[in-house]
Design a protein around this motif. Structure first.
Motif, PDB file in Angstrom:
ATOM      1  N   ASN A  72       0.820  -1.211   0.000  1.00 49.91           N
ATOM      2  CA  ASN A  72       0.000   0.000   0.000  1.00 49.91           C
ATOM      3  C   ASN A  72       0.857   1.265   0.000  1.00 49.91           C
ATOM      4  O   ASN A  72       0.563   2.225  -0.717  1.00 49.91           O
ATOM      5  CB  ASN A  72      -0.932   0.000   1.214  1.00 49.91           C
ATOM      6  N   CYS A  73       1.911   1.275   0.798  1.00 50.21           N
ATOM      7  CA  CYS A  73       2.739   2.477   0.886  1.00 50.21           C
ATOM      8  C   CYS A  73       3.500   2.729  -0.412  1.00 50.21           C
ATOM      9  O   CYS A  73       3.737   3.888  -0.778  1.00 50.21           O
ATOM     10  CB  CYS A  73       3.707   2.363   2.061  1.00 50.21           C
ATOM     11  N   ARG A  94      -9.912  14.480  -0.744  1.00 57.79           N
ATOM     12  CA  ARG A  94     -11.337  14.149  -0.809  1.00 57.79           C
ATOM     13  C   ARG A  94     -11.560  12.839  -1.547  1.00 57.79           C
ATOM     14  O   ARG A  94     -12.397  12.012  -1.151  1.00 57.79           O
ATOM     15  CB  ARG A  94     -12.099  15.268  -1.511  1.00 57.79           C
ATOM     16  N   LEU A  95     -10.822  12.636  -2.627  1.00 53.52           N
ATOM     17  CA  LEU A  95     -10.955  11.394  -3.389  1.00 53.52           C
ATOM     18  C   LEU A  95     -10.661  10.188  -2.504  1.00 53.52           C
ATOM     19  O   LEU A  95     -11.449   9.230  -2.450  1.00 53.52           O
ATOM     20  CB  LEU A  95     -10.004  11.416  -4.585  1.00 53.52           C
ATOM     21  N   LEU A  96      -9.542  10.210  -1.794  1.00 50.34           N
ATOM     22  CA  LEU A  96      -9.181   9.079  -0.950  1.00 50.34           C
ATOM     23  C   LEU A  96     -10.178   8.896   0.187  1.00 50.34           C
ATOM     24  O   LEU A  96     -10.509   7.763   0.558  1.00 50.34           O
ATOM     25  CB  LEU A  96      -7.774   9.280  -0.381  1.00 50.34           C
ATOM     26  N   ALA A 124      -8.725   2.538  -0.089  1.00 48.93           N
ATOM     27  CA  ALA A 124      -8.380   3.856  -0.624  1.00 48.93           C
ATOM     28  C   ALA A 124      -7.403   3.734  -1.786  1.00 48.93           C
ATOM     29  O   ALA A 124      -7.500   4.465  -2.775  1.00 48.93           O
ATOM     30  CB  ALA A 124      -7.788   4.725   0.481  1.00 48.93           C
ATOM     31  N   VAL A 125      -6.453   2.795  -1.685  1.00 49.80           N
ATOM     32  CA  VAL A 125      -5.468   2.602  -2.753  1.00 49.80           C
ATOM     33  C   VAL A 125      -6.146   2.094  -4.022  1.00 49.80           C
ATOM     34  O   VAL A 125      -5.849   2.560  -5.130  1.00 49.80           O
ATOM     35  CB  VAL A 125      -4.368   1.628  -2.289  1.00 49.80           C
ATOM     36  N   PHE A 126      -7.071   1.157  -3.878  1.00 53.23           N
ATOM     37  CA  PHE A 126      -7.803   0.680  -5.049  1.00 53.23           C
ATOM     38  C   PHE A 126      -8.653   1.802  -5.643  1.00 53.23           C
ATOM     39  O   PHE A 126      -8.830   1.884  -6.861  1.00 53.23           O
ATOM     40  CB  PHE A 126      -8.673  -0.520  -4.679  1.00 53.23           C
ATOM     41  N   GLY A 186     -13.621   5.152  -6.804  1.00 53.43           N
ATOM     42  CA  GLY A 186     -12.618   5.953  -7.495  1.00 53.43           C
ATOM     43  C   GLY A 186     -12.936   6.123  -8.965  1.00 53.43           C
ATOM     44  O   GLY A 186     -12.808   7.215  -9.523  1.00 53.43           O
ATOM     45  N   TRP A 187     -13.366   5.044  -9.604  1.00 48.45           N
ATOM     46  CA  TRP A 187     -13.714   5.098 -11.025  1.00 48.45           C
ATOM     47  C   TRP A 187     -14.898   6.030 -11.262  1.00 48.45           C
ATOM     48  O   TRP A 187     -14.877   6.880 -12.151  1.00 48.45           O
ATOM     49  CB  TRP A 187     -14.025   3.692 -11.519  1.00 48.45           C
ATOM     50  N   LEU A 188     -15.947   5.879 -10.448  1.00 46.43           N
ATOM     51  CA  LEU A 188     -17.163   6.663 -10.657  1.00 46.43           C
ATOM     52  C   LEU A 188     -16.960   8.136 -10.324  1.00 46.43           C
ATOM     53  O   LEU A 188     -17.519   9.012 -10.985  1.00 46.43           O
ATOM     54  CB  LEU A 188     -18.300   6.090  -9.807  1.00 46.43           C
TER      55      LEU A 188
END
Length: 251
Positions: A72-73, A94-96, A124-126, A186-188
């Motif tokens: 992840n890091c 905001r995204l994450l 969050a990473v995905f 994330g995609w949407l």
């Protein structure tokens, strides 16, 4: 082709630095007090259903092992740092946040009575990967693969693998639903124009046009001319008096 390599830590933008420090700090604390860290900060659906809502966010920071943390890091440091530099820290943060929240909500919705802690920033990473693919679908990446592929193809492959693992239960140690929730969010969120963008536009009320004093004065005078002064409402009379004073004349 996108080649990801780590930048110097000091040159990383603030959200990326914060996530790296927080994840490492929680992992380090978990070495000495794993039951406390996972028990109080992990995402335990049954406890969320009882009102412990802080878990919907804090589960991002603890990690289950060194390889979980490194995976992840590495992505937060490389891809995340690049995205934050391009999007800006506020938008990236905001995204994450929303991706992590979506991952948590899906996990709780699927297993509401589970008392097994879900930990890690993978949701969050995905979500970050999904957003990158939505913004750069044709970017060619070589990430943990021996052959290149487009970002769109990588995300589709990840979604299929995570869905298959979630349905089969073949790897109970990995929260596939959290990965799927973050990836989809994330995609949407990032995909232009995107479902969420269209939905927001559909439910958002039409903005009021800017106030034009001259147009309003003309409208009131036309109303008086056609229907008389008594046709004005109290608010319209007050507006007429105010506009007349501002223009130094009488209506």
């Amino acid at each position: 082709m996108l080649l990801l390599g780590p930048s110097r830590f000091g040159s990383l933008p603030p959200v990326t630095r914060f996530l790296l420090v927080a994840c490492f700090g929680f992992w380090l604390a978990g070495l000495f007090a794993p039951h406390f860290i996972n028990g109080w900060f992990g995402l335990i659906p049954a406890m969320v259903m009882k009102g412990e809502l802080w878990r919907l966010v804090t589960y991002v920071f603890p990690h289950g092992g060194i390889f979980h943390l490194i995976f992840n890091c590495f992505l937060i440091w490389t891809l995340g740092g690049m995205m934050e530099g391009g999007m800006g820290s506020v938008r990236y943060g905001r995204l994450l946040f929303w991706c992590a929240l979506a991952a948590a909500f899906l996990t709780v919705a699927v297993t509401p009575s589970s008392r097994i802690p879900v930990i890690g920033a993978s949701g969050a990473v995905f979500g970050m990967l999904g957003a990158f693919a939505a913004l750069n679908p044709d970017a060619v990446v070589r990430l943990y693969f021996l052959f290149p592929m487009s970002a769109r193809a990588l995300v589709i492959l990840l979604a299929v693998v995570e869905l298959a693992m979630s349905l089969s239960g073949s790897n109970p140690g990995i929260a596939g639903t959290a990965h799927l929730g973050g990836l989809a969010a994330g995609w949407l969120i990032a995909r232009p124009p995107g479902f969420l963008t269209r939905f927001a536009e559909a439910v958002r009320p039409d903005p009021k046009p800017p106030f034009d004093p001259q147009a309003e004065l003309d409208r009131l005078l036309d109303k008086i001319s056609s229907s008389g002064m008594e046709s004005l409402t109290r608010r319209e009379r007050e507006t007429l008096e105010r506009l007349s004073r501002e223009r130094g004349g009488r209506a």
